[in-house]
Design a protein around this motif. Sequence first.
Motif, PDB file in Angstrom:
ATOM      1  N   PHE A 191       0.852  -1.183   0.000  1.00 25.36           N
ATOM      2  CA  PHE A 191       0.000   0.000   0.000  1.00 25.36           C
ATOM      3  C   PHE A 191       0.892   1.239   0.000  1.00 25.36           C
ATOM      4  CE2 PHE A 191      -2.927  -3.205   1.498  1.00 25.36           C
ATOM      5  CZ  PHE A 191      -4.115  -2.855   0.872  1.00 25.36           C
ATOM      6  N   GLY A 245      -3.135   3.668  -2.028  1.00 24.77           N
ATOM      7  CA  GLY A 245      -3.565   2.777  -3.091  1.00 24.77           C
ATOM      8  C   GLY A 245      -2.740   1.505  -3.027  1.00 24.77           C
ATOM      9  N   GLN A 250     -15.635  -0.013  -5.311  1.00 29.44           N
ATOM     10  CA  GLN A 250     -15.701   0.306  -3.889  1.00 29.44           C
ATOM     11  C   GLN A 250     -14.879   1.552  -3.549  1.00 29.44           C
ATOM     12  OE1 GLN A 250     -15.363  -3.071  -1.124  1.00 29.44           O
ATOM     13  NE2 GLN A 250     -15.391  -4.445  -2.891  1.00 29.44           N
ATOM     14  N   ARG A 302     -11.695   1.954  -4.110  1.00 30.29           N
ATOM     15  CA  ARG A 302     -10.308   1.643  -3.791  1.00 30.29           C
ATOM     16  C   ARG A 302      -9.412   1.960  -4.985  1.00 30.29           C
ATOM     17  NH1 ARG A 302     -11.436  -4.381  -1.595  1.00 30.29           N
ATOM     18  NH2 ARG A 302     -12.268  -4.421  -3.726  1.00 30.29           N
ATOM     19  N   ASN A 305      -6.232   1.369  -7.262  1.00 28.95           N
ATOM     20  CA  ASN A 305      -5.274   0.351  -7.690  1.00 28.95           C
ATOM     21  C   ASN A 305      -4.150   1.020  -8.470  1.00 28.95           C
ATOM     22  OD1 ASN A 305      -6.663  -1.907  -6.595  1.00 28.95           O
ATOM     23  ND2 ASN A 305      -8.099  -1.831  -8.306  1.00 28.95           N
TER      24      ASN A 305
END
Length: 243
Positions: free
Chosen positions: A163, A172, A207, A209, A211
């Motif tokens: 992360f 991310g 969602q 999030r 990437n």
Amino acid sequence: MLLTDIVGVEDFGGDMDFKVAGTKNGITAIQLDMKVDGIGDEIVKGALDRAKVARAMILEKMHAVIAASRPALSQYAPKVQMVKIPVERIGEIIGPGGKIIRQIQTITGAVVDVKDDGSVFVTSVKQEAVDKAVAWIEGITHEVKAGEEYEGEVKRMMAFGAFVEILPGKEGLVHVSQMSTGFVQNPSDVVALGQKVKVRVIEIDDQGRVNLSMLFGDDAAKVPPREQSDRPRRPFNRGPRRY
């Protein structure tokens, strides 16, 4: 009688208080307070003439001490910067119970004042503190988009990837398959905690999030497929259900 001064004694003993401010090129502001019903044109002209002479003398004295504005504020002067954010994002800056805004102030040392119209005033004697707080606020409210590139810091390591914090408080995931064109068994083989890495946003999932990928250009097209799970899959046709 017209009295020219800069100490304000006429506020108590005079019939009017006529303030004139300006530069060598002309008047920039006027304030007139009166205790009488009115004044004539001659008094107005006389006051402006006297103010021009006095202003020129004061500017000459000032110029003798400092001929131009300083390139930067004194290190002891407070620095203030205003950031405008969408009103609907104010809650993200405040945080639950004020958690986020307290964290910003504690870590940066700046004072953050959020107004109802989305104006955020950041104040500190240190410019560095203001810059850090502003960057944090802008990071929270920035809408990350696919294709953007960042230099982030590795904050957490998991078996499947790392992360990376791309903006203050916003992380991310770089999956192991996006770390190298070759097979990566463990993220620690490529990156380490605290390491600065350049990443690009490849998608924002459903969602919200983020990437990320550490691959750019031709290398991005050489990404190996993710390994399939070793767990055996159940056959699709399970036969008739029993009730």
